[in-house]
Motif scaffolding. Structure first.
Motif, PDB file in Angstrom:
ATOM      1  N   PRO A   1     -64.670 -15.766  17.485  1.00 34.95           N
ATOM      2  CA  PRO A   1     -63.777 -16.486  18.403  1.00 34.95           C
ATOM      3  C   PRO A   1     -64.264 -16.330  19.846  1.00 34.95           C
ATOM      4  O   PRO A   1     -65.067 -15.446  20.147  1.00 34.95           O
TER       5      PRO A   1
ATOM      6  N   GLY B   1     -62.267 -11.767  21.694  1.00 36.14           N
ATOM      7  CA  GLY B   1     -61.805 -10.980  20.566  1.00 36.14           C
ATOM      8  C   GLY B   1     -62.220  -9.537  20.648  1.00 36.14           C
ATOM      9  O   GLY B   1     -62.843  -9.088  21.607  1.00 36.14           O
TER      10      GLY B   1
ATOM     11  N   GLU C   1     -55.975 -19.149  24.609  1.00 37.23           N
ATOM     12  CA  GLU C   1     -55.479 -19.466  23.276  1.00 37.23           C
ATOM     13  C   GLU C   1     -54.123 -18.796  23.049  1.00 37.23           C
ATOM     14  O   GLU C   1     -53.819 -17.791  23.656  1.00 37.23           O
ATOM     15  N   SER C   2     -53.343 -19.383  22.148  1.00 33.95           N
ATOM     16  CA  SER C   2     -52.029 -18.810  21.861  1.00 33.95           C
ATOM     17  C   SER C   2     -52.122 -17.879  20.664  1.00 33.95           C
ATOM     18  O   SER C   2     -51.549 -18.133  19.603  1.00 33.95           O
ATOM     19  N   THR C   3     -52.905 -16.818  20.824  1.00 33.21           N
ATOM     20  CA  THR C   3     -53.049 -15.844  19.746  1.00 33.21           C
ATOM     21  C   THR C   3     -52.778 -14.463  20.315  1.00 33.21           C
ATOM     22  O   THR C   3     -52.888 -14.250  21.516  1.00 33.21           O
ATOM     23  N   GLU C   4     -52.462 -13.541  19.439  1.00 32.47           N
ATOM     24  CA  GLU C   4     -52.167 -12.190  19.911  1.00 32.47           C
ATOM     25  C   GLU C   4     -53.395 -11.574  20.575  1.00 32.47           C
ATOM     26  O   GLU C   4     -53.281 -10.900  21.605  1.00 32.47           O
ATOM     27  N   GLU C   5     -54.611 -11.837  20.028  1.00 35.68           N
ATOM     28  CA  GLU C   5     -55.823 -11.290  20.649  1.00 35.68           C
ATOM     29  C   GLU C   5     -55.935 -11.761  22.091  1.00 35.68           C
ATOM     30  O   GLU C   5     -56.222 -11.000  23.005  1.00 35.68           O
ATOM     31  N   CYS C   6     -55.699 -13.057  22.248  1.00 37.66           N
ATOM     32  CA  CYS C   6     -55.841 -13.649  23.566  1.00 37.66           C
ATOM     33  C   CYS C   6     -54.751 -13.129  24.503  1.00 37.66           C
ATOM     34  O   CYS C   6     -55.009 -12.803  25.656  1.00 37.66           O
ATOM     35  N   TRP C   7     -53.538 -13.049  24.004  1.00 31.55           N
ATOM     36  CA  TRP C   7     -52.448 -12.535  24.843  1.00 31.55           C
ATOM     37  C   TRP C   7     -52.768 -11.125  25.308  1.00 31.55           C
ATOM     38  O   TRP C   7     -52.532 -10.743  26.444  1.00 31.55           O
TER      39      TRP C   7
END
Lengths: 251, 448
Positions: free
Chosen positions: A83, A86, A233-239
């Motif tokens: 990704p 990450g 991105e709207s992902t936990e990794e990104c947050w």
């Protein structure tokens, strides 16, 4: 204005980590910063990769953490496509350079992180900090790590203490450097409340550094809330990448 | 499961509520304006074009479209569909045949009609409102407007005529057709302050600062916009004069660090905002000229987004993270009498109703990692703490702002990566998207 511009300027990112003698995979320099993003329609990707820790014994785990912007495809040699941002845990058996290539509409950027694996503790090579080709800013970027926070909190986490101590010791050993701590939040919640939360994160980071011996008058804090996300991105990794206290040199 | 919730809005806002958890469709709560009183059935006849000036057709179309939209969105009318109206476009009280309008299928109780002409660059509109069932003495309203001819003028005249009708038939509450909405848009590349008419027309940039500007709040007299802007030394409260078209001084807002989320008191004398000047982010207030600074909160945890009670100008609501996730609180302006209004979740962005009775705010009642909760717009009756959910199952919603009639709310809605501004009635019905270009945030409805 100047400061803002500097923040927007692509991070020319070389080795985040000290490389060891014999390292043949020297990171290439990134396309020059003269092609600043304002003019170019498709900005050159920005990439950063770090390994923590950088010196291990065989069998130990290393956490690779990378972030990119303006990249459409990202790969790491030996791992494959990943990704755009990450975290990955690896366990190299021999010393390895993790070489990341980020491709985007504006070109290709790479970044590397070197992990040294000790065959035996007794033969541990002296770690050499290569200062010859690194500007002060590059060295700063490579040495000072951001502090990450849990969602909707501004307490410095236990697992951030190691990075904080390294940051503090770098700053103590570079007494001329003045820094700005940016308080950042993820995309959830309101712009206004996140600015307030980012302020508390930046304040907490500053307080921890001051406690560790860094003079308070060397540190300014600015909250960016969710206005300048590293990763979109709207992902936990990104947050998680976005929930941080980030360091830049205060020019 | 306390899914059964009620709120008593104004005496004019009553409600019907359904319960049953899990079933979203039945979790919805409905209110209406003037429930128990039928909405007034009104017809808006197309104006009669007079003369042969080439501008006339375009201006007539703009006028008809605007007047129809204003009356349809007012929240107090049952507007006759154009397809049911008589073909004739009466241009004067002598020409209208009221029985055509009061009879089926039109069944109008009131008829708005008029004549529009362009001559020597001037746009002249005559507008009338007749009581269709009072054939003896039908005229309720007669107005004449005369402006330099332009599409903007045609829209402005329609808004003024609509507001006259709404004031006359809407219980003495001024219409909002002439109000403005200030907001943030990034469509030029950076977040700047923008303005538009209440119906989304006439969108234009106000600032061109090239940095990040946020949280515009228009002064009650429509002369100044307070907002927050990022500079080299952090966030400052800036003040933009609409009268002279440039930034003016606001000393209290420039301190380095974080200064943001300004809020005008209704008497125009005070501005509250969040500032980090004492550490953390606390609520402060200053006089409107930027002097007489004082600190209102002093508690660990982020504080932001104050809004004054416009009835008293001595009480505020704001957002505080003092117990963890942000919640809505109220306090007196000396920092005393702190009360928590929301009991759970993630509650942000309060706006105090012009009537003084309600707050609207954004609330995610099931906030947390992995929780499926939505960020929706709510209205709370402050005295009872009863609340009403206005948006359902449509994107992430934030920054509600009351219109001066307490009947309408404008807010931002994010669906995927796009954020736009929407307006709705204060019962959640009649939702209309106002922006279509770029990303648009943080709307603030003017006070008049």
């Amino acid at each position: 204005m100047n400061r803002l511009h500097r923040i927007l300027t692509p991070l020319v990112l070389l080795v985040a980590i000290a490389s060891v003698a014999g390292c043949g995979n020297k990171p290439k320099s990134v396309p020059a910063t003269e092609t600043a993003p304002a003019a170019a329609p498709a900005p050159v990707p920005i990439a950063q990769i770090t390994a923590t820790p950088t010196l291990i014994s065989a069998g130990d785990e290393v956490q690779l953490s990378w972030r990119t912007t303006d990249a459409t495809s990202v790969s790491i040699d030996g791992i494959g496509d990943v990704p755009t941002s990450g975290v990955k845990t690896v366990s190299p058996s021999v010393s390895t350079s993790y070489h990341l290539v980020a491709k985007g509409g504006g070109g290709t950027t790479d970044a590397s992180a070197r992990v040294t694996v000790n065959a035996a503790a007794v033969s541990a090579p002296a770690v050499v900090v290569p200062t010859r080709n690194l500007s002060a800013e590059e060295e700063f970027k490579g040495s000072v790590q951001d502090i990450f926070f849990d969602y909707d909190t501004y307490d410095v986490r236990a697992d951030a203490q190691a990075a904080l101590s390294r940051d503090a010791s770098y700053l103590v050993s570079h007494p001329a450097a003045k820094i700005v701590i940016g308080g950042y939040c993820d995309e959830r919640g309101s712009n206004e409340y996140n600015l307030a939360l980012g302020q508390n994160r930046a304040d907490a980071t500053k307080k921890a550094l001051v406690t560790a011996g860094v003079a308070a008058n060397r540190i300014r804090v600015i909250s960016y809330g969710k206005e300048k996300p590293f990763c979109s991105e709207s992902t936990e990794e990104c947050w998680q990448q976005n929930r941080r206290g980030g360091f830049t040199i205060d020019k | 499961m306390k899914a059964y919730s009620r709120i008593s809005l104004l005496t004019a806002l009553a409600l019907v509520s359904f319960l049953v958890p899990k079933l979203n469709a039945q979790d919805w709560v409905r209110t209406g304006t003037n429930l128990g009183n039928d909405r007034i059935r009104i017809a808006a006849a197309d104006v009669k074009p007079v003369g042969d000036d080439p501008q006339t057709p375009a201006l007539k179309t703009a006028f008809d479209f605007t007047l129809y939209g204003d009356l349809a969105g007012a929240g107090i009318f049952d507007l006759v569909s154009k397809s049911l109206a008589p073909q004739a476009a009466p241009g004067s009280p002598q020409e209208i045949i009221l029985p055509q309008w009061s009879a089926a299928p039109c069944n109008a109780a009131m008829v708005a009609f008029g004549a529009l002409s362009v001559a020597k660059g001037r746009l002249v509109v005559y507008g009338w409102l007749d009581d269709a069932r009072n054939t003896e003495n039908p005229q309720v309203l007669g107005k004449q407007y005369n402006e330099e001819a332009s599409l903007d003028a045609a829209r402005t005249i329609a808004h003024r005529f609509a507001d006259e009708i709404i004031l006359r038939l809407g219980g003495g509450i001024n219409g909002i057709a002439e109000t403005k909405i200030y907001f943030v848009s990034s469509r030029s590349g950076t977040k700047e302050i923008w303005a538009m008419d209440y119906d989304g027309q006439n969108q234009h940039a106000v600032t061109h600062l090239g940095t990040i500007s946020m949280s515009p709040r228009i002064s009650p007299d429509n002369t100044r916009i307070a907002f927050a802007s990022l500079g080299g030394d952090g966030w400052a409260i800036r003040m933009y004069s609409l009268e002279i078209g440039r930034l003016v001084s606001f000393p209290a807002g420039v301190a380095g660090g974080l200064n943001q989320s300004p809020a005008w008191s209704a008497d125009e004398k005070k501005i509250a905002f969040a500032s980090s000047r004492s550490g953390g982010s606390e609520i402060w207030a200053a006089d409107a000229n930027g002097t007489n600074l004082r600190q209102l909160t002093n508690f660990a945890g982020p504080d932001s987004s104050p809004t004054w009670n416009p009835r008293t100008n001595t009480q505020l609501a704001w957002v505080s993270g003092r117990t963890g996730l942000p919640q809505i609180y109220t306090m007196d302006e000396d920092g005393a009498s702190v009360q928590r209004l929301t009991d759970s979740g993630y509650a942000i962005s309060p706006s105090w109703s012009p009537s003084g009775l309600f707050l609207t705010f954004s609330w995610n009642r099931k906030y947390g990692p992995g929780a499926p909760g939505g960020q929706d717009i709510y209205v709370m009756d402050i005295s009872s703490k009863r609340w009403l959910q206005l948006t359902h199952d449509a994107g992430s919603n934030d920054f509600p702002s009351w219109a001066p009639d307490t009947r309408h709310i404008v807010f931002e809605r994010t669906i995927g990566k796009r954020t736009d501004l929407w307006s709705m009635l204060a019962d959640g019905t009649e939702q209309h998207q106002l922006t279509q270009t770029g990303n648009n945030f943080m709307p603030n409805w003017s006070w008049k």
